[in-house]
Design a protein around this motif. Structure first.
Motif, mmCIF file in Angstrom:
data_model
loop_
_atom_site.group_PDB
_atom_site.id
_atom_site.type_symbol
_atom_site.label_atom_id
_atom_site.label_comp_id
_atom_site.label_asym_id
_atom_site.label_seq_id
_atom_site.Cartn_x
_atom_site.Cartn_y
_atom_site.Cartn_z
ATOM 1 N N ARG B 332 43.470 15.478 40.709
ATOM 2 C CA ARG B 332 44.684 16.278 40.754
ATOM 3 C C ARG B 332 45.272 16.568 39.363
ATOM 4 O O ARG B 332 45.691 17.703 39.100
ATOM 5 N N LYS B 364 48.463 15.151 47.312
ATOM 6 C CA LYS B 364 47.056 15.451 47.077
ATOM 7 C C LYS B 364 46.862 16.913 46.649
ATOM 8 O O LYS B 364 47.702 17.758 46.896
ATOM 9 N N PRO B 367 48.668 19.749 41.694
ATOM 10 C CA PRO B 367 49.536 18.984 40.786
ATOM 11 C C PRO B 367 50.988 19.443 40.928
ATOM 12 O O PRO B 367 51.240 20.591 41.321
#
Lengths: 369, 369
Positions: B332, B364, B367
């Motif tokens: 991520r 998840k 970002p």
């Protein structure tokens, strides 16, 4: 002048501006022994951007898929003005959401596609065309299902009902026997040996199918061409039969084709509107042509109810209103018959997100809430 | 107990609950002479829902595509609680936006997939496995590109670098010659004649490739199995070489594989972390394994900078951070290196739309803004 920006034969991709025509892309690919799968009849003048926006197919889709299956990445401008870069230059990718395929088939309502990275395939060196005449539609459709479950998937598997065969024969005498009630055109491609083997395998499958009246392989490229010319002349030929041709582009699971064609015959009689059917049977994608004279009041009045009945029939067979032509304006009122309210609401919310002012292809695809 | 709801062999689709395992689906399909393309090593215990949510691939993806390419429709519950029904039961469809593929690969962050209509393919009756040893990675990668531009696309095209070959040979003596600096495993499938012809065509292509040291066809099913067992043992075998194995799943265009492997060798030396590479070369998808002992302070400190350098290398080669394993938590922080801000913002807005409370797989894939 729209351009190919680069082509990487070893990676089998081509990057281009979206305004280039499909045929220009095919010529650039062919120089490297490659091709791009979508092959709409409009290839000479339809653009790659248009092919992607409408998720174009064509006869070859039965083996190679549609535009959606043959694109790696896009550059596009959303209705918000944001520049989007979606996808990758690679044939696999698992980072982030698949915005590429969200834009493909959205008919320009979410973003304007400006560039594309297209996935290419090796251009087959050989092809061979067969035609198989059956006693009726049921027999032809059963043969289509049999062909699609053996490993030699043809690169075209076209269907014509009896009226379409009659029209095609009127255009060019392709010598179809009188007992033929439905005709399949099949094409296989590959290298010389693959084509030989695939033709044998298809011929075995077709000969084992009940109701086969005739099976012929085009002996020369000219004979194959004649068959395709007759097939491709169908659409323009229909225009000469009646002042108005309404061409729908429905799709059903392959095994439901017989029910579809029988249902269409019933509707044709009920509404007194001649209907001629042909199309990409390997995908269950039939072009349903309603032929009428809008000056005849009775036919003009019957058109809308007849179309509605056609769509109800298709949906009752687990089909879809459009296989490759899309929704646009004409089918928009019927979209809510196919897509349920929560799903349609999610689509509307995505439209609102990417084009909040509604400036991109307004009034298309999604029906008003 | 999760179930197959129905299977329509003539239409080549299977409808199932998402909790069924990949292997259960394959067994149901095989009874009808069909298969579902995704073949992750985890097939016995990974579920169809998981395969779709992560856009699973496997070796066969080189010929048959990933989960995204082999799904027709979904039922899913969005984070809003809305029940979505996406796609069709047909192999073509051009009505509304492609929410099916928006959900595939979204790692459960937009909706929970509950049911799927999977697109099936005819199960090949025969397969044959070849192995080709090359002097080095450049030569092997050039051969991969040559294989991928001829018409006999293999159903597997795996790559091992020298360290991986050494490991595989240590596990089982597969008799690879000492001069082999990189090994390809190729598999072809089809009916008996197709397999024969495809093997010949691949052998011709490989023999014409510079740097070929050995080319062997597995004479028996047991020999083929031995090769695959050695290949599949690589991942567990690596765990025995070092206390910690960090497995990345990067992908680059096929022609950039040599630059990738050379770059990885440089980084391995620079950070003093052994790196072993193998994977699905036909898609340019390499599993890059960093081997280290986290108790060794110097190696532990080098891991993050080394990973960052690997990702920079991959992106400089027009690659992607993940070919098939996805983002999850671990990758991520690097997603914004690959996807630009406006595109990431569009993804975040879609997440906000379908899961406004952030209840689905929180933290998840995307970002933080």
């Amino acid at each position: 002048m729209n351009r190919v920006l680069r082509i990487s034969p070893g990676d089998r991709f081509l990057e281009c501006e979206a305004g280039i025509t499909n045929a220009e892309v095919q010529r650039a690919c062919a120089a490297h022994g490659l091709f791009w799968a979508p092959d709409p009849t409009s290839a000479e003048y339809s653009t790659v951007g248009g092919n992607l926006a409408c998720n174009a197919g064509g006869p070859r889709a039965v083996k190679y898929g549609t535009a959606r299956d043959n694109v790696l990445g896009l550059r596009a401008i959303a209705g918000t003005g944001q520049s989007l870069r979606t996808g990758t230059a690679t044939t696999k990718g698992a980072v982030g959401y698949d915005l590429t395929r969200l834009l493909v088939g959205s008919e320009g309502t979410l973003a304007v596609i400006t560039h594309a990275i297209l996935k290419l395939l090796p251009l087959p060196s050989h092809r061979r065309t067969l035609r198989a005449g059956f006693t009726g539609v049921d027999e032809a459709a059963a043969a289509v299902a049999a062909v699609m479950t053996q490993p030699h998937i043809p690169c075209a598997l076209e269907f014509m009902d009896q009226a379409a065969v009659g029209l095609a024969c009127g255009y060019r005498d392709v010598g179809v026997e009188a007992a033929v009630g439905a005709l399949l055109i099949l094409e296989v491609d590959g290298d010389a040996e693959m084509v030989e083997r695939s033709e044998q395998a298809l011929a075995e499958t077709l000969r084992a199918s009940p109701g086969l009246v005739e099976l012929k392989t085009a002996a020369t490229a000219e004979e194959a061409q004649l068959l395709w010319t007759a097939r491709k002349a169908l659409s323009p030929a229909l225009r000469q039969l009646a002042p108005l041709k309404v061409n729908e582009d429905v799709v059903v699971p392959v095994t439901r084709i017989p029910e579809l064609v029988r249902g269409l015959q019933t509707l044709s009689a009920e509404f007194a509107i001649p209907i001629v059917n042909f199309g990409h049977a390997g995908n269950g994608n039939l072009h349903v042509n309603l032929l009428l004279d809008p000056a005849e009041r009775r036919q003009a009045d019957a058109l809308e109810p007849c179309l509605a009945a056609v769509f109800r029939l298709v949906l009752s067979l687990e089909g879809s209103l459009s296989g490759e032509h899309g929704v646009g304006l004409a089918k928009r009122p019927y979209v809510a018959w196919e897509i349920d309210t929560p799903t349609l609401d999610a689509m509307r919310a995505i439209k609102q997100l990417l084009d909040p002012a509604g400036i991109l292809n307004p009034g298309k695809v999604l029906p008003a809430a």
